[in-house]
Design a protein around this motif. Structure first.
Motif, PDB file in Angstrom:
ATOM      1  N   SER A 255       0.852  -1.183   0.000  1.00 48.96           N
ATOM      2  CA  SER A 255       0.000   0.000   0.000  1.00 48.96           C
ATOM      3  C   SER A 255       0.888   1.234   0.000  1.00 48.96           C
ATOM      4  O   SER A 255       2.106   1.140   0.152  1.00 48.96           O
ATOM      5  CB  SER A 255      -0.909   0.000   1.233  1.00 48.96           C
ATOM      6  N   ASP A 256       0.284   2.394  -0.176  1.00 48.50           N
ATOM      7  CA  ASP A 256       1.023   3.657  -0.160  1.00 48.50           C
ATOM      8  C   ASP A 256       2.161   3.670  -1.184  1.00 48.50           C
ATOM      9  O   ASP A 256       3.288   4.070  -0.886  1.00 48.50           O
ATOM     10  CB  ASP A 256       1.581   3.949   1.238  1.00 48.50           C
TER      11      ASP A 256
ATOM     12  N   ASP B  34       2.709   3.414  -8.982  1.00 45.88           N
ATOM     13  CA  ASP B  34       1.395   2.794  -8.864  1.00 45.88           C
ATOM     14  C   ASP B  34       0.965   2.238 -10.214  1.00 45.88           C
ATOM     15  O   ASP B  34       0.666   2.988 -11.147  1.00 45.88           O
ATOM     16  CB  ASP B  34       0.386   3.828  -8.360  1.00 45.88           C
TER      17      ASP B  34
END
Length: 440
Positions: A293-294, A300
């Motif tokens: 995550s993050d 991404d």
């Protein structure tokens, strides 16, 4: 490398892993090996700590009572620790390696693995691997020695990466020729990012960039030089050294490149959008790990990146040549107290539940066929993965490694001397030839 693509910070110690995955120190203990029973030790620089933890948890869940005591280092500190353990005869049960120089350096401490592989996968076990992995696994073995002292868990190409957002903003295409590389970097100068970020402090990075240049000029000739059928002072090899030097002399690389390490410094800059191009490899796809995550915006789903091959050189091969092969291999210490469990762990990390966890994080391209991530987070991410697996990796012909530890170091030293202006390309080539002559 990738090698050091797996490093997660500047500290020497990343983590000590086990059932509790506790943080801990990586200083050598009194023994790198276990006392047998249901525990084996694993020491490496790769896979990264988070991925290794997932692999261990998957194995231990399937094999009740088994324990893996693992320490993941930064690559330079791992080499120091491994050398110390070899000197004191306290090798870990399972250890991370690379083909050629690194495996050969510790060959006398390693157990041949073909019986382990055959016991696990049958007599045709080699067919499970990408051919380049099997070819490189025995690289550097003495004549007549057909043993496999390490087996790959990951393979890769080495190549360049572009920040696709910068290229789109500037209205430029990724360069496919040397002249285009020069023109592109010139057009990008004076901006708030480095056009071509070259982390030349690391010997492995210097060597993989040089091998891409050399194989684009005269495909395969550097390996002939290492094998003694060509000279390091051959004009085409000297030309390759010269083109490496031109990266610095002509301002293609950023100022101070020889003092910049790849991990963590350069990759942090690249992921922060402070560079348009960087030489790394297939492993960069791990920045988009679907299990994390993050994730930074550029990483991404690989939304901000595009892989491309090192540009062709005038007068050299008409098309960019594919360089790569094994990313990380695993070996087992000859005097391990628990060879059966060590074999079981090693083969699971290559093609079992641990391997699936490894591939799910996109740590790099698997060494065996038929493994794919269970989840993609974007069409672009899947497209890049398939590019590596289906198009680039099957075309890899030239190794990113030298077979000889001495030649590997000699080339790295020669490249550093050129980068700092302390050596001419001709003198650098001669220095490698001198080491080659001493090897005979």
């Amino acid at each position: 490398m990738k090698l050091t693509r797996s490093l997660t910070g500047a500290a020497a110690v990343v983590a000590v892993l086990g059932l509790t995955a506790c943080a801990g120190g990586a200083a050598p203990t009194t023994s790198g090996q276990t006392s047998g029973g249901n525990t084996v030790s694993f020491r490496s620089w790769s896979p990264i700590e988070q991925t290794t933890r997932q692999m261990i948890e998957a194995f231990q869940a399937k094999n009740e009572g088994a324990k893996i005591d693992a320490t993941i280092f930064n690559y330079p500190e791992y080499l120091v620790d491994l050398q110390s353990r070899a000197s004191s005869n306290t090798m870990p049960d399972i250890l991370g390696l690379q083909p050629g120089a690194l495996t050969q350096q510790y060959r006398d401490h390693l157990m041949p693995l073909q019986d382990c592989a055959a016991k696990t996968w049958g007599d045709d076990w080699q067919s499970r691997f990408y051919p380049i992995g099997i070819e490189q696994a025995r690289m550097g073995n003495p004549e007549g020695d057909e043993n496999f002292y390490s087996l790959p868990i990951l393979t890769q190409t080495v190549n360049l990466w572009a920040n696709s957002e910068i290229f789109e903003k500037e209205g430029l295409e990724v360069p496919t020729t040397w002249d285009e590389l020069v023109a592109t970097t010139e057009a990008m100068k004076g901006k708030d990012y480095a056009p071509f970020l070259l982390p030349a402090k690391d010997s492995w990075l210097r060597n993989v960039v040089f091998l891409q240049i050399a194989n684009n000029i005269a495909p395969g000739k550097v390996y002939e030089a290492e094998g003694g059928t060509a000279a390091w002072t051959d004009p085409e090899i000297v030309e390759a050294f010269d083109y490496w030097g031109r990266l610095f002399r002509e301002g293609i690389a950023q100022s101070g490149a020889i003092g910049l390490d790849a991990y963590p410094s350069a990759v942090n800059q690249f992921e922060a959008g402070k560079a348009a191009m960087i030489p790394l490899g297939a492993w960069w796809i791990q920045q988009s790990d679907p299990t994390k995550s993050d994730i930074p915006p550029l990483s991404d789903g690989m939304s901000g990146y595009e892989p491309f091959l090192f540009p062709t050189i005038p007068g050299g091969a008409a098309e960019s040549q594919f360089v790569g092969g094994i990313d990380v291999s695993l070996g087992i210490a000859k005097n391990t107290a628990n060879p059966d469990l060590a074999c079981k762990v090693l083969t699971d990390f290559i093609a079992g539940l641990g391997a699936q966890k490894l591939v799910n994080t996109m740590n790099d391209v698997p060494a065996v066929t038929g493994l794919s991530p269970e989840k993609f987070t974007s069409d672009k991410q899947e497209k890049i993965w398939n590019l590596f697996v289906e198009e680039w990796l099957p075309e890899v012909k030239y190794s990113r490694y030298f077979a000889s530890p001495k030649i590997d170091q000699a080339v790295a030293d020669a490249l550093a001397a050129i980068a700092t202006g302390d050596s001419t390309p001709a003198d650098a080539a001669a220095s490698v030839q001198a080491v080659q002559d001493s090897e005979k």
